[in-house]
Motif scaffolding. Structure first.
Motif, short mmCIF file in Angstrom:
data_model
loop_
_atom_site.label_atom_id
_atom_site.label_comp_id
_atom_site.label_asym_id
_atom_site.label_seq_id
_atom_site.Cartn_x
_atom_site.Cartn_y
_atom_site.Cartn_z
N VAL A 217 -12.33 5.26 0.91
CA VAL A 217 -11.66 4.38 1.87
C VAL A 217 -10.27 4.00 1.38
CG1 VAL A 217 -11.86 2.28 3.24
CG2 VAL A 217 -13.93 3.49 2.56
N VAL A 218 -10.13 3.80 0.09
CA VAL A 218 -8.81 3.50 -0.48
C VAL A 218 -7.82 4.60 -0.12
CG1 VAL A 218 -7.50 3.35 -2.63
CG2 VAL A 218 -9.63 2.07 -2.38
N TRP A 219 -8.20 5.85 -0.31
CA TRP A 219 -7.27 6.95 -0.05
C TRP A 219 -7.13 7.25 1.44
CZ3 TRP A 219 -3.63 8.07 -3.17
CH2 TRP A 219 -3.78 7.77 -4.52
N TRP A 220 -8.14 6.88 2.22
CA TRP A 220 -7.95 6.94 3.68
C TRP A 220 -6.82 6.01 4.09
CZ3 TRP A 220 -7.90 3.23 7.43
CH2 TRP A 220 -7.79 3.71 8.75
N TYR A 221 -6.83 4.79 3.54
CA TYR A 221 -5.73 3.84 3.82
C TYR A 221 -4.37 4.47 3.50
CZ TYR A 221 -8.13 -0.75 4.38
OH TYR A 221 -8.84 -1.83 4.82
N ARG A 222 -4.25 5.01 2.29
CA ARG A 222 -2.96 5.56 1.87
C ARG A 222 -2.50 6.67 2.81
NH1 ARG A 222 -1.03 5.00 -3.32
NH2 ARG A 222 0.73 6.14 -2.41
N GLN A 223 -3.42 7.53 3.20
CA GLN A 223 -3.06 8.62 4.10
C GLN A 223 -2.70 8.09 5.48
OE1 GLN A 223 -2.87 11.93 2.99
NE2 GLN A 223 -1.68 12.04 4.91
N LYS A 224 -3.46 7.12 5.99
CA LYS A 224 -3.21 6.56 7.32
C LYS A 224 -1.82 5.92 7.38
CE LYS A 224 -4.47 5.27 11.51
NZ LYS A 224 -4.88 6.22 12.57
N VAL A 225 -1.50 5.14 6.36
CA VAL A 225 -0.20 4.48 6.33
C VAL A 225 0.92 5.52 6.29
CG1 VAL A 225 1.30 2.99 4.95
CG2 VAL A 225 -1.09 2.36 5.30
N ASN A 226 0.73 6.54 5.49
CA ASN A 226 1.73 7.60 5.40
C ASN A 226 1.89 8.31 6.74
OD1 ASN A 226 3.43 9.49 3.57
ND2 ASN A 226 2.04 10.89 4.61
N ASP A 227 0.77 8.59 7.41
CA ASP A 227 0.83 9.30 8.69
C ASP A 227 1.53 8.47 9.76
OD1 ASP A 227 -0.57 11.31 7.43
OD2 ASP A 227 -2.51 10.85 8.37
N LEU A 228 1.45 7.17 9.65
CA LEU A 228 2.13 6.28 10.61
C LEU A 228 3.61 6.11 10.30
CD1 LEU A 228 -0.59 3.49 11.01
CD2 LEU A 228 0.14 5.12 12.77
N GLY A 229 4.07 6.66 9.17
CA GLY A 229 5.47 6.51 8.79
C GLY A 229 5.78 5.16 8.19
N LEU A 230 4.75 4.51 7.61
CA LEU A 230 4.92 3.20 7.00
C LEU A 230 4.72 3.32 5.49
CD1 LEU A 230 2.85 1.13 9.59
CD2 LEU A 230 5.33 1.48 9.55
N LYS A 231 4.76 2.18 4.80
CA LYS A 231 4.54 2.14 3.36
C LYS A 231 3.49 1.09 3.04
CE LYS A 231 9.20 3.57 1.95
NZ LYS A 231 10.41 3.19 1.18
N LEU A 260 -21.99 -5.92 1.31
CA LEU A 260 -20.87 -6.77 1.73
C LEU A 260 -19.61 -6.11 1.21
CD1 LEU A 260 -19.78 -9.46 2.96
CD2 LEU A 260 -20.07 -10.47 0.68
N LEU A 261 -18.71 -5.73 2.11
CA LEU A 261 -17.48 -5.03 1.74
C LEU A 261 -16.29 -5.96 1.80
CD1 LEU A 261 -17.87 -1.68 3.73
CD2 LEU A 261 -18.80 -2.30 1.48
N TRP A 262 -15.36 -5.75 0.86
CA TRP A 262 -14.11 -6.53 0.80
C TRP A 262 -12.94 -5.57 0.72
CZ3 TRP A 262 -11.05 -6.02 -3.66
CH2 TRP A 262 -9.91 -6.84 -3.72
N THR A 263 -11.87 -5.89 1.41
CA THR A 263 -10.66 -5.08 1.31
C THR A 263 -9.44 -5.97 1.12
OG1 THR A 263 -9.38 -3.28 2.32
CG2 THR A 263 -10.12 -5.04 3.80
N ASP A 264 -8.47 -5.44 0.40
CA ASP A 264 -7.15 -6.07 0.22
C ASP A 264 -6.12 -5.00 0.56
OD1 ASP A 264 -5.03 -7.68 -0.45
OD2 ASP A 264 -5.56 -7.89 -2.57
N PHE A 265 -5.27 -5.29 1.56
CA PHE A 265 -4.41 -4.24 2.13
C PHE A 265 -3.12 -4.87 2.63
CE2 PHE A 265 -3.25 -1.95 6.12
CZ PHE A 265 -2.82 -0.76 5.54
N GLY A 266 -1.99 -4.18 2.39
CA GLY A 266 -0.72 -4.68 2.88
C GLY A 266 0.27 -3.56 3.15
N ILE A 267 1.10 -3.74 4.18
CA ILE A 267 2.11 -2.75 4.54
C ILE A 267 3.49 -3.38 4.54
CG2 ILE A 267 0.52 -1.39 5.95
CD1 ILE A 267 1.86 -2.68 8.45
N THR A 268 4.50 -2.51 4.50
CA THR A 268 5.89 -2.91 4.70
C THR A 268 6.40 -2.22 5.95
OG1 THR A 268 6.22 -3.06 2.30
CG2 THR A 268 8.19 -2.99 3.68
N TYR A 269 6.95 -3.00 6.86
CA TYR A 269 7.45 -2.45 8.13
C TYR A 269 8.58 -3.36 8.60
CZ TYR A 269 7.12 -0.89 13.09
OH TYR A 269 7.37 -0.41 14.36
N LEU A 270 9.71 -2.78 8.96
CA LEU A 270 10.88 -3.55 9.38
C LEU A 270 11.28 -4.57 8.32
CD1 LEU A 270 9.91 -4.03 13.13
CD2 LEU A 270 11.55 -2.39 12.18
#
Length: 425
Positions: A217-231, A260-270
């Motif tokens: 799931v961690v690397w799915w996040y990284r790929q998804k963000v990259n595919d959206l053109g974000l960081k 019980l699943l926990w996630t920590d996730f953040g993007i940079t956009y604009l």
């Protein structure tokens, strides 16, 4: 902005690069025209000098470059001068390259090859009452003037002006932490993008119980963000808690029904950042909702949020807000941990700290006051020992992004109040 959560939001459309640049430049022009004069006068700064060398941008200068100037070139020096009497702030660049019309070019290398001497000459012409440079013992956000640059600057500066040098620490923090109305218009949408990505991560589109690992799931996040053109501004996290498990389990641990699943996730956009922690439950066969003990845990975390939000007071230090919030949470019988931080141009942004996960008793980094017009990552946890989990201390970590207007704190795109549910079949 809203305090209400949408459980499974869609990811909004992402702007193409040209339109992103237009938004960034529009916001920067507004900030330079309106925020900068107010803050320089608030801090009683006559002249502010902001410097950077190529590949070594300071946190401040990176927020003053136009969208087409991706980085500082060679040595970039900005001079911001208040002529007084309500006149506009003079914005100069002593650099070889232009900055999209945001600053007026003020150096002819053919006439004066010494860049620092050109700065000294501009200072002498304007005779500022003080000269702020970015140096700080406390925060990296205001420590951009390197020793080598300072030595060259001081050597070129006439003696009479050396005694006028002051720290730009508070001005740097105020510049970085202050949000504008235009930024607040777009910030909820930026967070909605992050919330939409999390909703997809916590679904059967990504997770197959008994097969998918936390690391998958961690690397799915990284790929998804990259595919959206974000960081992603940090490596996303996924952790698993289960009865008899070893705390927060990560890596190649396979996700199972009842986890019980926990996630920590953040993007940079604009140029703005998000920082979010959500919780999910993997339903066991035949279940339609999470066990009550887990639902009670997230309610406790919401109660800790309420204690914190009600403790924000303009002008109070981060340490004072922390103490007030913890007192309320403890009085309500909760087991809290509060480690909230500012959010904006950086994920862990400029401003005061409201606790650290390893220090709940106040910290020198929490002595700075809370200001209106600032955005925050409301980050915290409630702990509980649940029936059927033995002596295991279960962590209910939540993190949501919010705005403080001086009177109240409002979430940018709601807060999680219910566990996200992932079917197992």
């Amino acid at each position: 902005m809203t305090n209400d959560e949408e459980i499974s939001p869609e990811i909004p459309a992402i702007l193409p690069m040209r339109e992103r640049a237009e938004v960034i430049n529009e916001i920067l022009a507004d900030r330079l025209d309106n925020v900068l004069p107010r803050l320089m006068r608030e801090q009683k700064i006559s002249m502010w000098i902001v410097t950077a060398r190529e590949y070594f941008e300071s946190p401040v200068i990176s927020t003053m470059l136009n969208a087409e100037s991706l980085h500082a070139r060679r040595r970039t020096i900005l001079i911001l001068f208040d002529p007084g009497e309500g006149q506009p702030i003079e914005r100069l660049t002593v650099s070889r390259y232009g900055l999209g019309g945001m600053f007026d070019p003020a150096w002819d290398p053919e006439a004066q090859p010494d860049q620092w001497q050109a700065v000294a000459d501009l200072i002498a012409e304007r005779d500022p009452a003080n000269i702020a440079i970015n140096t700080s013992d406390v925060t990296a956000f205001a420590d951009g003037m390197t020793l080598s640059q300072f030595n060259q600057f001081a050597e070129a500066l006439p003696e009479k002006y050396r005694s006028r040098i002051v720290s730009g620490e508070n001005l740097s923090i105020r510049w970085l932490e202050t949000r504008t109305p235009r930024e607040l218009e777009i910030y909820p949408g930026i967070l909605r993008v992050a919330h939409g990505i999390i909703a997809e991560a916590f679904s059967r589109k990504v997770i197959t119980p008994g097969v998918t690992t936390a690391e998958d799931v961690v690397w799915w996040y990284r790929q998804k963000v990259n595919d959206l053109g974000l960081k992603a501004w940090f490596q996303p996290s996924i952790a698993i808690q289960r009865p008899g498990g070893d705390g927060m389990m990560e890596g190649d641990v396979v996700i199972q029904p009842g986890d019980l699943l926990w996630t920590d996730f953040g993007i940079t956009y604009l140029r703005l950042n998000t920082d979010t922690q959500h919780l999910a439950y993997v339903l066991k066969p035949g279940e339609t909702e999470a066990p009550e003990a887990l639902r009670a845990g997230i309610r406790q975390a919401n109660q800790v949020q309420d204690a914190l939000l009600s403790s924000y007071v303009a002008g109070a230090s981060g340490n004072e807000v922390l103490a007030a919030a913890r007192a309320k949470a403890l009085a309500a019988g909760l087991d809290p941990s509060i480690y909230t931080h500012p959010l904006g141009y950086h994920g862990h942004a400029a401003g005061t700290a409201i606790g650290f996960w390893d220090n709940q008793n106040g910290d020198p980094r929490g002595e700075y006051p809370v200001h209106p017009g600032t955005t925050w990552s409301i980050e915290l946890a409630a702990y509980d020992q649940l029936p059927g989990w033995g002596d295991q201390r279960v962590e209910f970590r939540l993190e949501e992004n919010a705005y403080f207007d001086g009177e109240k704190v409002t979430f940018l795109d709601g807060r999680q109040t219910e566990l996200k549910l992932i079917p197992s079949d």
